[in-house]
Design a protein around this motif. Structure first.
Motif, PDB file in Angstrom:
ATOM      1  N   ALA A 111       0.829  -1.210   0.000  1.00 58.56           N
ATOM      2  CA  ALA A 111       0.000   0.000   0.000  1.00 58.56           C
ATOM      3  C   ALA A 111       0.864   1.261   0.000  1.00 58.56           C
ATOM      4  CB  ALA A 111      -0.943  -0.006   1.205  1.00 58.56           C
ATOM      5  N   VAL A 112       1.925   1.269   0.792  1.00 58.84           N
ATOM      6  CA  VAL A 112       2.819   2.429   0.840  1.00 58.84           C
ATOM      7  C   VAL A 112       3.521   2.605  -0.506  1.00 58.84           C
ATOM      8  CG1 VAL A 112       4.980   3.280   1.867  1.00 58.84           C
ATOM      9  CG2 VAL A 112       3.105   2.485   3.339  1.00 58.84           C
ATOM     10  N   ALA A 113       4.008   1.522  -1.072  1.00 56.60           N
ATOM     11  CA  ALA A 113       4.679   1.606  -2.374  1.00 56.60           C
ATOM     12  C   ALA A 113       3.716   2.134  -3.434  1.00 56.60           C
ATOM     13  CB  ALA A 113       5.233   0.237  -2.773  1.00 56.60           C
ATOM     14  N   TYR A 114       2.488   1.648  -3.415  1.00 55.57           N
ATOM     15  CA  TYR A 114       1.478   2.120  -4.370  1.00 55.57           C
ATOM     16  C   TYR A 114       1.223   3.617  -4.189  1.00 55.57           C
ATOM     17  CZ  TYR A 114      -2.977   2.883  -6.664  1.00 55.57           C
ATOM     18  OH  TYR A 114      -3.970   3.394  -7.447  1.00 55.57           O
ATOM     19  N   ALA A 115       1.022   4.054  -2.933  1.00 54.59           N
ATOM     20  CA  ALA A 115       0.741   5.465  -2.666  1.00 54.59           C
ATOM     21  C   ALA A 115       1.889   6.356  -3.126  1.00 54.59           C
ATOM     22  CB  ALA A 115       0.467   5.672  -1.176  1.00 54.59           C
ATOM     23  N   LEU A 116       3.110   5.920  -2.905  1.00 54.50           N
ATOM     24  CA  LEU A 116       4.260   6.735  -3.317  1.00 54.50           C
ATOM     25  C   LEU A 116       4.400   6.761  -4.841  1.00 54.50           C
ATOM     26  CD1 LEU A 116       6.700   5.739  -0.470  1.00 54.50           C
ATOM     27  CD2 LEU A 116       5.660   8.002  -0.839  1.00 54.50           C
ATOM     28  N   ARG A 117       4.061   5.650  -5.517  1.00 59.59           N
ATOM     29  CA  ARG A 117       4.056   5.670  -6.985  1.00 59.59           C
ATOM     30  C   ARG A 117       3.002   6.640  -7.497  1.00 59.59           C
ATOM     31  NH1 ARG A 117       4.360   0.163  -6.295  1.00 59.59           N
ATOM     32  NH2 ARG A 117       2.221  -0.103  -6.992  1.00 59.59           N
ATOM     33  N   ARG A 118       1.821   6.616  -6.879  1.00 59.64           N
ATOM     34  CA  ARG A 118       0.765   7.564  -7.273  1.00 59.64           C
ATOM     35  C   ARG A 118       1.238   9.000  -7.086  1.00 59.64           C
ATOM     36  NH1 ARG A 118      -5.012   6.195  -6.594  1.00 59.64           N
ATOM     37  NH2 ARG A 118      -5.287   8.445  -6.595  1.00 59.64           N
ATOM     38  N   ARG A 119       1.940   9.261  -5.986  1.00 59.19           N
ATOM     39  CA  ARG A 119       2.451  10.610  -5.720  1.00 59.19           C
ATOM     40  C   ARG A 119       3.372  11.065  -6.852  1.00 59.19           C
ATOM     41  NH1 ARG A 119       2.911  14.192  -1.650  1.00 59.19           N
ATOM     42  NH2 ARG A 119       4.790  15.469  -1.553  1.00 59.19           N
ATOM     43  N   GLN A 120       4.134  10.122  -7.413  1.00 56.18           N
ATOM     44  CA  GLN A 120       5.064  10.443  -8.491  1.00 56.18           C
ATOM     45  C   GLN A 120       4.396  10.421  -9.862  1.00 56.18           C
ATOM     46  OE1 GLN A 120       7.992   7.434  -7.765  1.00 56.18           O
ATOM     47  NE2 GLN A 120       8.965   8.590  -6.127  1.00 56.18           N
ATOM     48  N   GLY A 121       3.078  10.174  -9.879  1.00 55.71           N
ATOM     49  CA  GLY A 121       2.346  10.193 -11.137  1.00 55.71           C
ATOM     50  C   GLY A 121       2.276   8.862 -11.848  1.00 55.71           C
ATOM     51  N   GLU A 122       2.810   7.802 -11.229  1.00 54.34           N
ATOM     52  CA  GLU A 122       2.748   6.476 -11.838  1.00 54.34           C
ATOM     53  C   GLU A 122       1.436   5.804 -11.448  1.00 54.34           C
ATOM     54  OE1 GLU A 122       6.218   4.119 -10.907  1.00 54.34           O
ATOM     55  OE2 GLU A 122       7.413   5.944 -10.754  1.00 54.34           O
ATOM     56  N   MET A 123       0.869   5.057 -12.371  1.00 52.29           N
ATOM     57  CA  MET A 123      -0.415   4.414 -12.071  1.00 52.29           C
ATOM     58  C   MET A 123      -0.350   2.892 -12.106  1.00 52.29           C
ATOM     59  SD  MET A 123      -2.265   6.820 -11.215  1.00 52.29           S
ATOM     60  CE  MET A 123      -3.779   5.916 -11.003  1.00 52.29           C
ATOM     61  N   SER A 124       0.811   2.295 -12.371  1.00 50.99           N
ATOM     62  CA  SER A 124       0.852   0.841 -12.415  1.00 50.99           C
ATOM     63  C   SER A 124       1.991   0.344 -11.549  1.00 50.99           C
ATOM     64  CB  SER A 124       1.028   0.357 -13.853  1.00 50.99           C
ATOM     65  OG  SER A 124       2.250   0.833 -14.366  1.00 50.99           O
ATOM     66  N   PRO A 125       1.964  -0.862 -11.050  1.00 52.87           N
ATOM     67  CA  PRO A 125       0.898  -1.835 -11.197  1.00 52.87           C
ATOM     68  C   PRO A 125      -0.355  -1.420 -10.426  1.00 52.87           C
ATOM     69  CG  PRO A 125       2.534  -2.664  -9.666  1.00 52.87           C
ATOM     70  CD  PRO A 125       3.047  -1.358 -10.203  1.00 52.87           C
ATOM     71  N   PRO A 126      -1.416  -2.213 -10.546  1.00 50.94           N
ATOM     72  CA  PRO A 126      -2.662  -1.839  -9.867  1.00 50.94           C
ATOM     73  C   PRO A 126      -2.511  -1.823  -8.350  1.00 50.94           C
ATOM     74  CG  PRO A 126      -2.823  -4.035 -10.840  1.00 50.94           C
ATOM     75  CD  PRO A 126      -1.524  -3.463 -11.293  1.00 50.94           C
ATOM     76  N   ALA A 127      -3.471  -1.204  -7.716  1.00 54.54           N
ATOM     77  CA  ALA A 127      -3.478  -1.106  -6.250  1.00 54.54           C
ATOM     78  C   ALA A 127      -3.559  -2.496  -5.629  1.00 54.54           C
ATOM     79  CB  ALA A 127      -4.666  -0.268  -5.790  1.00 54.54           C
ATOM     80  N   PRO A 128      -2.908  -2.681  -4.478  1.00 59.80           N
ATOM     81  CA  PRO A 128      -3.028  -3.962  -3.790  1.00 59.80           C
ATOM     82  C   PRO A 128      -4.458  -4.218  -3.359  1.00 59.80           C
ATOM     83  CG  PRO A 128      -1.853  -2.360  -2.433  1.00 59.80           C
ATOM     84  CD  PRO A 128      -2.069  -1.723  -3.761  1.00 59.80           C
ATOM     85  N   ALA A 129      -4.842  -5.476  -3.287  1.00 62.52           N
ATOM     86  CA  ALA A 129      -6.217  -5.856  -2.964  1.00 62.52           C
ATOM     87  C   ALA A 129      -6.666  -5.334  -1.594  1.00 62.52           C
ATOM     88  CB  ALA A 129      -6.359  -7.372  -3.023  1.00 62.52           C
ATOM     89  N   GLU A 130      -5.733  -5.241  -0.646  1.00 59.06           N
ATOM     90  CA  GLU A 130      -6.100  -4.816   0.719  1.00 59.06           C
ATOM     91  C   GLU A 130      -6.395  -3.318   0.817  1.00 59.06           C
ATOM     92  OE1 GLU A 130      -3.143  -8.147   0.756  1.00 59.06           O
ATOM     93  OE2 GLU A 130      -3.124  -6.149  -0.090  1.00 59.06           O
ATOM     94  N   LEU A 131      -6.012  -2.565  -0.178  1.00 59.58           N
ATOM     95  CA  LEU A 131      -6.194  -1.119  -0.172  1.00 59.58           C
ATOM     96  C   LEU A 131      -7.469  -0.764  -0.912  1.00 59.58           C
ATOM     97  CD1 LEU A 131      -5.159   1.748   0.426  1.00 59.58           C
ATOM     98  CD2 LEU A 131      -3.832   1.605  -1.681  1.00 59.58           C
ATOM     99  N   ARG A 132      -8.447  -0.207  -0.178  1.00 63.26           N
ATOM    100  CA  ARG A 132      -9.683   0.243  -0.822  1.00 63.26           C
ATOM    101  C   ARG A 132      -9.469   1.669  -1.305  1.00 63.26           C
ATOM    102  NH1 ARG A 132     -14.448   2.714   0.161  1.00 63.26           N
ATOM    103  NH2 ARG A 132     -14.185   2.897   2.402  1.00 63.26           N
ATOM    104  N   LEU A 133      -9.465   1.854  -2.607  1.00 62.39           N
ATOM    105  CA  LEU A 133      -9.216   3.172  -3.195  1.00 62.39           C
ATOM    106  C   LEU A 133     -10.472   4.033  -3.147  1.00 62.39           C
ATOM    107  CD1 LEU A 133      -7.149   2.246  -6.356  1.00 62.39           C
ATOM    108  CD2 LEU A 133      -6.296   3.088  -4.167  1.00 62.39           C
ATOM    109  N   PHE A 134     -10.248   5.325  -3.009  1.00 59.97           N
ATOM    110  CA  PHE A 134     -11.347   6.296  -3.117  1.00 59.97           C
ATOM    111  C   PHE A 134     -11.426   6.761  -4.568  1.00 59.97           C
ATOM    112  CE2 PHE A 134     -10.129   7.569   1.463  1.00 59.97           C
ATOM    113  CZ  PHE A 134     -10.858   6.518   1.982  1.00 59.97           C
ATOM    114  N   ALA A 135     -12.602   7.151  -4.997  1.00 54.95           N
ATOM    115  CA  ALA A 135     -12.807   7.612  -6.373  1.00 54.95           C
ATOM    116  C   ALA A 135     -12.044   8.889  -6.634  1.00 54.95           C
ATOM    117  CB  ALA A 135     -14.286   7.829  -6.636  1.00 54.95           C
TER     118      ALA A 135
END
Length: 135
Positions: A111-135
């Motif tokens: 989840a942390v790795a995903y959030a930090l990738r999003r911060r840098q503008g990267e969108m892949s790989p998909p979010a981990p299953a345990e992380l419920r994303l907000f719209a």
């Protein structure tokens, strides 16, 4: 430069375990605080990339608004970590999502790795299953 993470968690043992996990993964934990006022003070004084925010803090259920404020006013990427995910079931503008506690080290790591990738503008790989994303 290592990503800088702020832990906002009122349960000292949970905060300590999170700190150990994150530091073992190579992140810099700038602080672990238990209330909204302390979190605001840290963010004013120290650059923070990501905040892991519990909803119920030592000053009450202040985490939802604090997360919104950090994301929208302070440009901090926010992930909620809570045993009460229903309190953010409709999402919180500007924040990424919620990880339900209790959780495990792998879920925190992904989840942390995903959030930090999003911060840098990267969108892949998909979010981990345990992380419920907000719209």
């Amino acid at each position: 430069m290592k990503p800088r993470i702020l832990i906002i968690e009122d349960e000292a043992i949970v905060a300590m375990e999170l700190r150990f996990v994150l530091e073992d993964l190579g992140y810099e934990v700038v602080d672990a605080v238990a209330d909204a006022r302390s979190a605001r003070n840290v963010v004013r004084e120290t650059p923070v990339d990501l905040a892991l925010v519990d909803i119920h803090l030592s000053d009450g259920p202040t985490g939802v608004e604090l997360g919104r404020e950090l994301a929208n006013d302070q440009n901090v990427t926010v992930l909620y970590m809570t045993a009460n995910p229903g309190m953010v079931r409709d999402g919180v503008a500007g924040t990424i999502g919620v990880l339900t506690k209790p959780t495990d080290e792998r879920a925190v790591q992904t989840a942390v790795a995903y959030a930090l990738r999003r911060r840098q503008g990267e969108m892949s790989p998909p979010a981990p299953a345990e992380l419920r994303l907000f719209a």
